[in-house]
Design an enzyme around this catalytic site. Structure first.
Site, PDB file in Angstrom:
ATOM      1  N   ASP A   5      32.207  -7.548   9.948  1.00 16.54           N
ATOM      2  CA  ASP A   5      31.571  -6.541  11.413  1.00 16.54           C
ATOM      3  C   ASP A   5      31.361  -7.843  12.053  1.00 16.54           C
ATOM      4  O   ASP A   5      32.037  -9.182  11.628  1.00 16.54           O
ATOM      5  CB  ASP A   5      30.325  -5.944  11.258  1.00 16.54           C
ATOM      6  CG  ASP A   5      30.974  -5.029  11.771  1.00 16.54           C
ATOM      7  OD1 ASP A   5      30.695  -5.631  13.359  1.00 16.54           O
ATOM      8  OD2 ASP A   5      30.385  -4.259  11.934  1.00 16.54           O
TER       9      ASP A   5
ATOM     10  N   HIS B 231      27.711  -5.185  17.436  1.00 18.57           N
ATOM     11  CA  HIS B 231      28.561  -4.512  16.585  1.00 18.57           C
ATOM     12  C   HIS B 231      27.350  -4.231  15.673  1.00 18.57           C
ATOM     13  O   HIS B 231      27.495  -2.896  15.016  1.00 18.57           O
ATOM     14  CB  HIS B 231      29.668  -4.414  16.773  1.00 18.57           C
ATOM     15  CG  HIS B 231      30.489  -3.639  16.637  1.00 18.57           C
ATOM     16  ND1 HIS B 231      30.942  -2.908  15.089  1.00 18.57           N
ATOM     17  CD2 HIS B 231      31.409  -2.345  16.507  1.00 18.57           C
ATOM     18  CE1 HIS B 231      31.757  -2.239  14.466  1.00 18.57           C
ATOM     19  NE2 HIS B 231      32.313  -1.463  15.647  1.00 18.57           N
TER      20      HIS B 231
ATOM     21  N   SER C  35      33.507   3.715  14.577  1.00 19.04           N
ATOM     22  CA  SER C  35      32.306   2.342  14.146  1.00 19.04           C
ATOM     23  C   SER C  35      31.159   2.703  13.616  1.00 19.04           C
ATOM     24  O   SER C  35      30.440   2.394  12.626  1.00 19.04           O
ATOM     25  CB  SER C  35      32.431   1.117  15.393  1.00 19.04           C
ATOM     26  OG  SER C  35      33.311   0.818  15.239  1.00 19.04           O
TER      27      SER C  35
END
Ligand SMILES: *[C@@H]1O[C@H](CO)[C@@H](O)[C@H](O)[C@H]1NC(C)=O
Ligand SMILES: *[C@@H]1O[C@H](CO)[C@@H](O)[C@H](O)[C@H]1NC(C)=O
Ligand SMILES: *[C@@H]1O[C@H](CO)[C@@H](O)[C@H](O)[C@H]1NC(C)=O
Ligand SMILES: *[C@@H]1O[C@H](CO)[C@@H](O)[C@H](O)[C@H]1NC(C)=O
Ligand SMILES: *[C@@H]1O[C@H](CO)[C@@H](O)[C@H](O)[C@H]1NC(C)=O
Ligand SMILES: *[C@@H]1O[C@H](CO)[C@@H](O)[C@H](O)[C@H]1NC(C)=O
Length: 733
Positions: free
Chosen positions: A140, A204, A522
């Site tokens: 990630d 994220h 996601s």
């Protein structure tokens, strides 16, 4: 991927175009993939071999050294290098090479959710000791250690099986007992200005990591919105972060390096919320990496993509991957606007601001226009007169970025016409709400009919709603790489998820929030990674396919809005606690997948020999998997040809009894949409655990002469204690 990142990504594409036109033929980064690790060679020997192959292809020792980017070799064989097209072609012809492909840029697919799934903190049965031994690896954008979700108070020793490392870097001083590993890869140096560090500058990676395994944090919220306790699905588990994504995206070369390390480091589950188009499996770093993970007993959970609601948009479709769609949860957000006539209208947005004044002057974008700017009705950038905007709430026809335009001109707020109802919530830089077309008309009529129109926009509140549905943005099947495998596999919450944020990125209000709300597949993917880790604490010896099967056959069918949503939901929304005791499982080994690839003629014999890591391997010697799809998969899909007027398929399956004691399962078919399904035998008798039984499913149906035809059924095996459900779909596209 959120909007900010999309912008970064687009500017990066134009940057590439500029560089390419100013040079002759630039060397480009390629991955040379060489299958399984050879059994006896050390990393040094492997690297030498990569070097000699490369020198042979580019014709020069010195140049080979310069163009080499990286040697993989911890978990699979291969290297990355800067090549010219003819050099890449030359390498592709080498006997030891499976595939050579350009290293492209991929992108990230951007708390109540656990209670909603039935895996609440108190109620669920947990295997505490085993859970603290679970290590979840994430590929990630890095992790922000300052988040309370990653505090390690009360965590025991790092599991002894852990072989990974933690590197330090800019804004990253080290790991702890919660986040036990962190690395970063920037092999192609795609962004020269980056800070070398595993720190999360996007938000994220911190969000996904805390969704999987964040520690319990009470009183989490986004400035009071969506308040509650935030925690991961397996809060006792450990996190290993492999940072492969930067502001501009994630390269194939970096993704493969992440997998290469994660598998060798001893992670139990891998979570990858990244995509970027569909490619043949062995030219796709996520398919390659997850294949070698599967061979080592590690399940990889991947996001299905955010390109819905159109069909054939699903990504990450290899059969050994758990492909995750995004579903909605029962929490919704409402941002109310009150007009001067006391009329209240409810819209969507994440407005974190409390109201300061009772009312603000309200005007339409059109009345704040600069001369000759008809687009002002939409409040487009450059069309509005600052003097007329200051201190006022603007009513705008458009709802994309208008808040930013109005905020920069000193406006007090925005009421935007949502036009259609397919918007993801985002935090707004000034008070704003997005109304349906009908409600927007009410605002417009009020403005037209009133001398001095006024309005005030309230802070967003949370409400309850019906769920779960498929999120509109979630990518749908069918897929064309392995045509007869239904993808996505399952759905998990991916709409408006509250989880950890990074301090290195600001949210649009310009302030920092410890938690942030994001939407995307996601966000769904780490929910399934956590559920898989949770299952593994009860069943440490189960194969990745067995874990996948348990999660699929116990999933709750989603509510269907549009009929084509059927092609996006897979088996339904995961139910982790039910999956602990699934009754029967559909198992698959590495050999089953290789045999599947042989059957499908996806790869020539030698490529599969290299993949299998056995030079004497020959597809002709493999017993073919029988049946329509040739894989013991826990769902059944019939791709129907365009000219066909009938559906006909036979599926062969083998199930393993994982309950206790003797048991008899009876087949029950539900066929609401035009499929005739016969099951043979109609009952499966088991004397003891671990026994296997095979059965055959014959699917028939007539299809209309034209159009996209969707037929649907399901098969349930029920022994009165367990209900093992398998979706059956046929679709002509
Ligand atoms: C990150 O590092 C920079 C440079 O050392 C420092 O100025 C900044 O305060 C750090 N940011 C945070 C959030 O700690
Ligand atoms: C609705 O959304 C789609 C997808 O973003 C867009 O293409 C379309 O123009 C929108 N329709 C209206 C009326 O704004
Ligand atoms: C409000 O006035 C504008 C400009 O005269 C017109 O285009 C619009 O249709 C009116 N809207 C309503 C809802 O009456
Ligand atoms: C694989 O086996 C078949 C049949 O036994 C044989 O004809 C073929 O040459 C073999 N291929 C390779 C690459 O060894
Ligand atoms: C079934 O297999 C599991 C895993 O190999 C083993 O632990 C268990 O004892 C077996 N159960 C029976 C009844 O054979
Ligand atoms: C299967 O068995 C369970 C447990 O007895 C029962 O609750 C359930 O209704 C059954 N399912 C079906 C589809 O018959």
């Amino acid at each position: 991927m959120n909007y900010k990142m999309l912008k970064g990504f687009l500017s990066f594409i134009s940057l590439i175009a500029a560089v390419a036109s100013s040079t002759n033929i630039p060397r480009k980064a390629y991955v040379v993939y060489m299958g399984a690790l050879p059994k006896v060679q050390s990393h040094g020997v492997l690297e030498e071999y990569h070097h000699s192959l490369l020198a042979n292809a580019v014709g020069d020792e010195e140049l080979a050294r310069k163009s080499k980017i990286y040697s993989y070799g911890r978990s699979f064989n291969g290297f990355a290098a800067k090549l010219l097209p003819h050099e890449a072609q030359k390498l592709a012809k080498e006997k030891s090479v499976v595939s050579v492909f350009r290293s492209t840029i991929r992108k990230l697919h951007t708390t109540r959710s656990w209670d909603f799934l039935g895996l609440s903190a108190a109620a669920s049965r947990r295997n505490a000791a085993a859970e603290s031994d679970m290590i979840v690896g994430l590929l990630d954008s890095g992790i922000w250690m300052g988040s309370p979700s990653f505090k390690d108070d009360g965590y025991g020793e790092i599991p002894s099986k852990w072989k990974g490392h933690c590197v330090t870097g800019h804004n990253f001083t080290g790991c702890n007992r919660k986040v036990i590993g962190a690395r970063f890869f920037n092999l192609q140096e795609i962004d020269a200005t980056i800070n070398q560090s595993p720190a999360d500058e996007v938000g994220h990676g911190s969000h996904t990591s805390s969704t999987v395994a964040g520690a319990t944090v009470d009183g989490a919220s986004l400035y009071g919105i969506a308040g509650g306790t935030a925690r991961g699905g397996v809060p006792a588990a450990r996190i290993a972060m492999y940072k492969v994504c930067w502001n501009v995206g994630c390269t194939d070369a970096d993704l493969l390096a992440g997998f290469d390390h994660a598998i060798a480091d001893g992670v139990d589950i891998i979570s990858v919320s990244i995509g970027g188009g569909l490619r043949e499996f062995f030219e796709d770093p996520i398919a390659i990496g997850s294949f070698h993970a599967m061979a080592k007993g590690i399940l990889t959970s991947c996001s299905a993509g955010n390109n819905g609601p159109g069909l054939t948009t699903v990504e990450n479709t290899a059969p050994w991957i758990m492909t995750v769609a995004a579903s909605t949860i029962d929490r919704d957000f409402s941002t109310v606007v009150k007009l001067g006539n006391n009329k209240k209208l409810s819209g969507i947005s994440l407005n974190t601001f409390s109201t300061k004044k009772k009312m603000y002057p309200l005007i339409s974008g059109g009345s704040a226009a600069l001369p000759n700017h008809p687009n002002a009705r939409w409040c487009d950038g450059g069309s509005l007169d600052k003097g007329k905007v200051e201190g006022k709430i603007l009513y705008c026809l458009g709802s994309l970025d208008q808040e930013y335009t109005v905020s920069e001109l000193g406006g007090a707020g925005v009421i935007a016409n949502l036009m259609n109802n397919t918007e993801v919530l985002a935090v707004t830089p000034i008070p704003a709400t997005h109304l349906s077309s009908q409600d927007s008309d009410i605002v417009e009529a009020y403005i037209n009919a009133t001398q001095k129109p006024k309005a005030v926009i309230m802070k967003t509140t949370t409400t309850k709603t019906e769920a779960p549905f498929l999120a509109y943005f979630s990518s749908r099947g069918p897929q064309f790489i392995a045509r007869d495998i239904l993808k996505p596999d399952v759905a998990a919450p991916g709409m408006n998820i509250l989880a950890a944020n990074t301090k290195l990125a600001t949210i649009p209000t310009g302030k920092h929030s410890t938690f942030d709300i994001m939407s995307g597949t996601s966000m769904a993917c780490p929910h399934v990674a956590a559920a898989a880790a949770y299952l593994k604490t009860f069943h440490p010896t189960w194969s990745p396919a067995a874990i996948k099967s348990a999660l699929m056959t116990t999933a709750t069918p989603l509510k269907i809005g549009e009929s084509q949503d059927e092609l996006g939901v897979g088996a339904g929304q995961i139910n982790p606690t039910k999956a602990v005791n699934p009754g029967l499982i559909f198992d698959l080994s590495r050999t089953s997948y290789i045999s599947f690839l042989c059957n499908k003629n996806h790869y020539a014999g030698t490529a599969l020999a290299i993949l299998a890591g056995d030079s004497s391997f020959n597809c002709s010697a493999v017993t073919p998997n029988t049946g329509s799809d040739g894989l013991n998969y826990p769902s059944m899909y019939v791709p129907v040809d365009l000219q066909a007027t009938a559906v006909s398929a036979v599926f062969h399956r083998i199930v393993t009894h994982v309950g206790s004691g003797p048991s008899t399962y009876k087949a029950k078919v539900k066929s609401p949409m035009g499929l005739s399904v016969r099951v043979l035998p109609e009952a499966l008798k088991f004397k003891r655990a671990n026994e296997t039984r095979s059965f055959k499913v014959m699917v028939k149906g007539a299809v209309a002469a034209e159009g996209n035809v969707l037929l649907k059924a399901s098969l349930e095996w029920n022994d009165s204690k367990h209900n093992v459900r398998i979706p059956i779909l046929a679709f002509r596209s």
